[in-house]
Design an enzyme around this catalytic site. Structure first.
Site, PDB file in Angstrom:
ATOM      1  N   ASP A 254       0.882  -1.164   0.000  1.00  0.00           N
ATOM      2  CA  ASP A 254       0.000   0.000   0.000  1.00  0.00           C
ATOM      3  C   ASP A 254       0.918   1.213   0.000  1.00  0.00           C
ATOM      4  OD1 ASP A 254      -1.673   2.132   0.517  1.00  0.00           O
ATOM      5  OD2 ASP A 254      -2.736   1.161   2.171  1.00  0.00           O
TER       6      ASP A 254
ATOM      7  N   ASN B 211       3.100   3.304 -10.479  1.00  0.00           N
ATOM      8  CA  ASN B 211       1.852   3.359 -11.238  1.00  0.00           C
ATOM      9  C   ASN B 211       0.627   3.568 -10.353  1.00  0.00           C
ATOM     10  OD1 ASN B 211      -0.076   2.552 -13.568  1.00  0.00           O
ATOM     11  ND2 ASN B 211      -0.490   1.000 -12.005  1.00  0.00           N
TER      12      ASN B 211
ATOM     13  N   TYR C  63      -6.674  15.378  -8.739  1.00  0.00           N
ATOM     14  CA  TYR C  63      -5.867  14.379  -9.442  1.00  0.00           C
ATOM     15  C   TYR C  63      -4.794  15.055 -10.292  1.00  0.00           C
ATOM     16  CZ  TYR C  63      -4.781  10.697 -12.850  1.00  0.00           C
ATOM     17  OH  TYR C  63      -4.146   9.789 -13.667  1.00  0.00           O
TER      18      TYR C  63
ATOM     19  N   LYS D  66      -0.560  14.993 -10.116  1.00  0.00           N
ATOM     20  CA  LYS D  66       0.317  14.573 -11.211  1.00  0.00           C
ATOM     21  C   LYS D  66       1.319  15.671 -11.578  1.00  0.00           C
ATOM     22  CE  LYS D  66      -1.317  10.440 -11.792  1.00  0.00           C
ATOM     23  NZ  LYS D  66      -0.495   9.255 -11.473  1.00  0.00           N
TER      24      LYS D  66
ATOM     25  N   THR E  43     -10.170   2.828 -17.798  1.00  0.00           N
ATOM     26  CA  THR E  43      -9.964   2.036 -16.588  1.00  0.00           C
ATOM     27  C   THR E  43     -10.997   2.479 -15.556  1.00  0.00           C
ATOM     28  OG1 THR E  43      -8.442   3.584 -15.508  1.00  0.00           O
ATOM     29  CG2 THR E  43      -7.471   1.982 -17.055  1.00  0.00           C
TER      30      THR E  43
END
Length: 240
Positions: free
Chosen positions: A59, A86, A163, A167, A198
């Site tokens: 984790d 990833n 998000y 990044k 996904t």
């Protein structure tokens, strides 16, 4: 046989990246937050005739779990050749930065940014034992400041501000780490799979996981004199 660790590899792009690398002859450790799901992923790959795969419980947002994974790999291998950060979460939506929940933002950063850093820090000793170590941070165009600020941009990414910010931070980590190791044999880059279908985006992406994994696999398997401190996608270099 070169050793690879991929976090978040029990499903989606991580799983497909593991499949493609295993087919190329790499020994792939599939990192999974849930041990059972990781073992299920390994069994699916072995069902395809790929014996060179193994599950590792990790984790990335839990330092104790990351340290336990490092200990487990140190008992199995002498060196780690490729680390692919990833694992990522999209977070709760909407994510307009002016009104978004701070707890949600922190949660996204814990996995997508701090998670990648603490995994990298823990596995650096094993990576340093490789003749040509590679670190790949799986990023996104949503995190590109250049794309976000270009005139006439029509992309509407308001629901992914937490998000995207994580990044952007991950890309900054790539640059700072690559600078730190600029006079070594490390190759450290960011890579975007593109808008891939996904569960991260409720399968709304326009690329298949096979397509999304391609730039990751290509960069992971580059020649020993390949690039470092760059951001790449399917069509080549991406602007930071």
């Amino acid at each position: 046989m070169k050793n690879v660790l991929i976090t978040g590899a029990n499903k989606g792009i991580g799983f497909e990246t593991a499949r493609q690398l295993a087919q190329l002859g790499y020994y792939v450790f599939l990192g999974s937050r849930n041990r059972d799901k990781g073992e299920d992923a390994v069994q699916r790959l072995r069902g395809l005739g790929l014996a060179n795969v193994e599950a590792v419980e990790i984790d990335v947002a839990d330092m104790h779990s990351v340290m336990a994974a490092r200990v487990a790999l140190e008992a199995r291998i002498d060196a780690l050749d490729i680390l692919i950060n990833n694992a990522a979460i999209a977070g709760d939506q909407p994510q307009k930065i002016s009104t978004g929940d701070i707890a949600n933002l922190r949660n996204v950063f814990d996995t997508n940014y701090f998670g990648a850093i603490q995994v990298t820090q823990q596995f650096l000793p094993l990576l340093k034992k490789s003749r040509n170590p590679v670190i790949l941070n799986v990023s996104s165009e949503v995190g590109s400041l250049s794309i976000n600020t270009r005139p006439g941009r029509k992309d509407n990414w308001d629901n992914y501000n937490a998000y995207g910010s994580s990044k952007t931070a991950l890309n900054a980590f790539t640059v700072t780490l690559a600078n730190e190791f600029r006079n070594t044999n490390f190759r450290i880059n960011s890579v975007t799979p593109g808008y891939t279908a996904t569960d991260l985006n409720q399968f709304q992406g326009i690329k298949t996981v096979e397509e999304g994994a391609r730039p990751i696999v290509r960069l992971a398997t580059n020649s020993e004199d390949g690039p470092t401190m760059k951001f790449f996608g399917e069509d080549g270099e991406v602007a930071w």
